[in-house]
Structure formats: C-alpha cells, structure tokens
Design a protein around this motif. Structure first.
Motif, PDB file in Angstrom:
ATOM      1  N   ALA A  76       0.816  -1.217   0.000  1.00  0.00           N
ATOM      2  CA  ALA A  76       0.000   0.000   0.000  1.00  0.00           C
ATOM      3  C   ALA A  76       0.849   1.266   0.000  1.00  0.00           C
ATOM      4  CB  ALA A  76      -0.927   0.003   1.215  1.00  0.00           C
ATOM      5  N   GLY A  77       2.158   1.094   0.129  1.00  0.00           N
ATOM      6  CA  GLY A  77       3.041   2.256   0.108  1.00  0.00           C
ATOM      7  C   GLY A  77       3.093   3.009   1.430  1.00  0.00           C
ATOM      8  N   LEU A  78       2.683   2.363   2.514  1.00  0.00           N
ATOM      9  CA  LEU A  78       2.748   3.012   3.823  1.00  0.00           C
ATOM     10  C   LEU A  78       4.194   3.090   4.285  1.00  0.00           C
ATOM     11  CD1 LEU A  78      -0.231   1.193   5.598  1.00  0.00           C
ATOM     12  CD2 LEU A  78      -0.235   3.440   4.492  1.00  0.00           C
ATOM     13  N   ASP A  79       4.498   4.101   5.083  1.00  0.00           N
ATOM     14  CA  ASP A  79       5.841   4.219   5.645  1.00  0.00           C
ATOM     15  C   ASP A  79       6.097   3.021   6.548  1.00  0.00           C
ATOM     16  OD1 ASP A  79       6.510   6.647   4.457  1.00  0.00           O
ATOM     17  OD2 ASP A  79       5.637   7.817   6.095  1.00  0.00           O
ATOM     18  N   THR A  80       7.166   2.287   6.281  1.00  0.00           N
ATOM     19  CA  THR A  80       7.507   1.126   7.098  1.00  0.00           C
ATOM     20  C   THR A  80       8.878   1.261   7.735  1.00  0.00           C
ATOM     21  OG1 THR A  80       8.344  -0.046   5.151  1.00  0.00           O
ATOM     22  CG2 THR A  80       6.049  -0.452   5.757  1.00  0.00           C
ATOM     23  N   GLU A  81       9.522   2.376   7.497  1.00  0.00           N
ATOM     24  CA  GLU A  81      10.812   2.658   8.113  1.00  0.00           C
ATOM     25  C   GLU A  81      11.075   4.149   8.025  1.00  0.00           C
ATOM     26  OE1 GLU A  81      13.575   1.526   4.240  1.00  0.00           O
ATOM     27  OE2 GLU A  81      13.356   0.090   5.847  1.00  0.00           O
ATOM     28  N   GLY A  82      12.101   4.585   8.681  1.00  0.00           N
ATOM     29  CA  GLY A  82      12.474   5.996   8.645  1.00  0.00           C
ATOM     30  C   GLY A  82      11.899   6.776   9.809  1.00  0.00           C
ATOM     31  N   GLU A  83      12.221   8.052   9.821  1.00  0.00           N
ATOM     32  CA  GLU A  83      11.843   8.923  10.933  1.00  0.00           C
ATOM     33  C   GLU A  83      10.327   9.121  11.041  1.00  0.00           C
ATOM     34  OE1 GLU A  83      12.856  13.436  12.259  1.00  0.00           O
ATOM     35  OE2 GLU A  83      14.522  12.230  11.475  1.00  0.00           O
ATOM     36  N   ALA A  84       9.637   9.292   9.908  1.00  0.00           N
ATOM     37  CA  ALA A  84       8.179   9.479   9.941  1.00  0.00           C
ATOM     38  C   ALA A  84       7.496   8.239  10.515  1.00  0.00           C
ATOM     39  CB  ALA A  84       7.641   9.778   8.545  1.00  0.00           C
ATOM     40  N   PHE A  85       7.954   7.071  10.087  1.00  0.00           N
ATOM     41  CA  PHE A  85       7.400   5.825  10.620  1.00  0.00           C
ATOM     42  C   PHE A  85       7.647   5.722  12.120  1.00  0.00           C
ATOM     43  CE2 PHE A  85       8.569   1.545  12.045  1.00  0.00           C
ATOM     44  CZ  PHE A  85       7.316   0.960  12.052  1.00  0.00           C
ATOM     45  N   GLN A  86       8.883   5.975  12.555  1.00  0.00           N
ATOM     46  CA  GLN A  86       9.222   5.863  13.980  1.00  0.00           C
ATOM     47  C   GLN A  86       8.377   6.813  14.833  1.00  0.00           C
ATOM     48  OE1 GLN A  86      11.024   3.685  15.711  1.00  0.00           O
ATOM     49  NE2 GLN A  86      11.460   2.569  13.835  1.00  0.00           N
ATOM     50  N   SER A  87       8.163   8.031  14.349  1.00  0.00           N
ATOM     51  CA  SER A  87       7.348   8.999  15.096  1.00  0.00           C
ATOM     52  C   SER A  87       5.907   8.524  15.207  1.00  0.00           C
ATOM     53  CB  SER A  87       7.376  10.366  14.412  1.00  0.00           C
ATOM     54  OG  SER A  87       8.666  10.899  14.450  1.00  0.00           O
ATOM     55  N   ALA A  88       5.353   8.066  14.090  1.00  0.00           N
ATOM     56  CA  ALA A  88       3.973   7.576  14.102  1.00  0.00           C
ATOM     57  C   ALA A  88       3.844   6.331  14.976  1.00  0.00           C
ATOM     58  CB  ALA A  88       3.506   7.276  12.675  1.00  0.00           C
ATOM     59  N   PHE A  89       4.828   5.447  14.913  1.00  0.00           N
ATOM     60  CA  PHE A  89       4.805   4.220  15.706  1.00  0.00           C
ATOM     61  C   PHE A  89       4.898   4.531  17.194  1.00  0.00           C
ATOM     62  CE2 PHE A  89       7.104   0.344  17.338  1.00  0.00           C
ATOM     63  CZ  PHE A  89       5.999  -0.479  17.316  1.00  0.00           C
ATOM     64  N   GLN A  90       5.768   5.456  17.577  1.00  0.00           N
ATOM     65  CA  GLN A  90       5.904   5.837  18.987  1.00  0.00           C
ATOM     66  C   GLN A  90       4.608   6.462  19.508  1.00  0.00           C
ATOM     67  OE1 GLN A  90       8.352   4.895  20.957  1.00  0.00           O
ATOM     68  NE2 GLN A  90       9.376   3.978  19.201  1.00  0.00           N
ATOM     69  N   THR A 101       6.734   0.914  29.371  1.00  0.00           N
ATOM     70  CA  THR A 101       7.686   1.991  29.665  1.00  0.00           C
ATOM     71  C   THR A 101       8.848   2.020  28.698  1.00  0.00           C
ATOM     72  OG1 THR A 101       8.835   0.544  31.222  1.00  0.00           O
ATOM     73  CG2 THR A 101       7.143   2.014  32.116  1.00  0.00           C
ATOM     74  N   SER A 102       9.148   0.889  28.081  1.00  0.00           N
ATOM     75  CA  SER A 102      10.256   0.874  27.132  1.00  0.00           C
ATOM     76  C   SER A 102       9.852   0.104  25.871  1.00  0.00           C
ATOM     77  CB  SER A 102      11.499   0.241  27.746  1.00  0.00           C
ATOM     78  OG  SER A 102      11.218  -1.061  28.184  1.00  0.00           O
ATOM     79  N   PRO A 103       9.422   0.839  24.834  1.00  0.00           N
ATOM     80  CA  PRO A 103       9.036   0.175  23.595  1.00  0.00           C
ATOM     81  C   PRO A 103      10.235  -0.563  22.995  1.00  0.00           C
ATOM     82  CG  PRO A 103       9.041   2.558  23.300  1.00  0.00           C
ATOM     83  CD  PRO A 103       9.343   2.272  24.739  1.00  0.00           C
ATOM     84  N   PRO A 104       9.959  -1.535  22.125  1.00  0.00           N
ATOM     85  CA  PRO A 104      11.053  -2.312  21.539  1.00  0.00           C
ATOM     86  C   PRO A 104      12.091  -1.412  20.861  1.00  0.00           C
ATOM     87  CG  PRO A 104       8.911  -3.022  20.677  1.00  0.00           C
ATOM     88  CD  PRO A 104       8.678  -1.876  21.605  1.00  0.00           C
ATOM     89  N   ALA A 105      13.336  -1.741  21.073  1.00  0.00           N
ATOM     90  CA  ALA A 105      14.421  -0.984  20.444  1.00  0.00           C
ATOM     91  C   ALA A 105      14.471  -1.282  18.959  1.00  0.00           C
ATOM     92  CB  ALA A 105      15.751  -1.354  21.106  1.00  0.00           C
ATOM     93  N   ASP A 106      14.939  -0.323  18.190  1.00  0.00           N
ATOM     94  CA  ASP A 106      15.081  -0.507  16.745  1.00  0.00           C
ATOM     95  C   ASP A 106      16.441  -1.121  16.489  1.00  0.00           C
ATOM     96  OD1 ASP A 106      14.547  -0.339  14.034  1.00  0.00           O
ATOM     97  OD2 ASP A 106      15.270   1.721  13.868  1.00  0.00           O
TER      98      ASP A 106
END
Length: 107
Positions: A76-90, A101-106
């Motif tokens: 679908a072309g969704l962000d699956t990596e990078g800064e935008a993905f990390q921000s949305a995921f967090q 308290t501590s999400p999985p490390a990248d």
C-alpha cells in the motif's frame, strides 16, 4: 524462481527471528488482541500450517497475519521505516500501550 509465497514465508521467518531478538532483556513485546472468525476452509489450512510450523493455531495465525499485514502495508506504500514511521509508531505505542515503559528498540 522465488514466488510471493516464498517471500511471505521468508518474511514470516525473518519477523519471528527479529521478534525473538527484540524480546532480549525487555520481556514480551506489547500485543493487541483481535478476535477473528474464519471460514472452515481457512481453519483447515491454518491447522495444516500450524502443524508445519510446529506451533499452536493461535500462534500460527498470529505469525501469518503479521506477515500478511506487513506485506499489505508495504504494497500500500505506507511508511515502514524511517523517521516518519518511527514517530507515528511511537505515538501509536503511547496511545495503545500506555503501560509500556520501554518500547522495543530498533535493532
């Protein structure tokens, strides 16, 4: 010649290994709960795949659904990596799993 099935299976195996590595010292990753109703044919195939994967039906279904979701997100072309993905995921983790308290490390 590689097929989509091989690609999904490879992705599933890679994800299972990444999940194990991510658990490391942090314990279990946060999980959501989803209830599904499957047609008889799908339950039949799930039972066969679970046996092949040496897993319970629930575990096999979880891994297969995860692999399919990741393939669909990529298609679908969704962000699956990078800064935008990390921000949305967090932001998602903070909203859906506030007790973590501590999400999985990248890794």
């Amino acid at each position: 010649m590689a097929t989509k099935s091989n690609s999904r299976l490879q992705s599933l195996i890679r994800h299972a290994l990444e999940e194990r590595a991510a658990r490391g010292h942090q314990g279990d990753l946060p999980e959501g709960k989803v209830t599904l109703r499957l047609q008889a044919m799908d339950v039949f195939w799930l039972a066969q795949l679970a046996e092949l994967m040496d897993a319970t039906r629930t575990r096999a279904a979880s891994q297969l659904l995860s692999a399919a979701i990741r393939d669909a997100a990529q298609a679908a072309g969704l962000d699956t990596e990078g800064e935008a993905f990390q921000s949305a995921f967090q932001a998602f983790l903070s909203q859906e799993f506030p007790h973590e308290t501590s999400p999985p490390a990248d890794d």
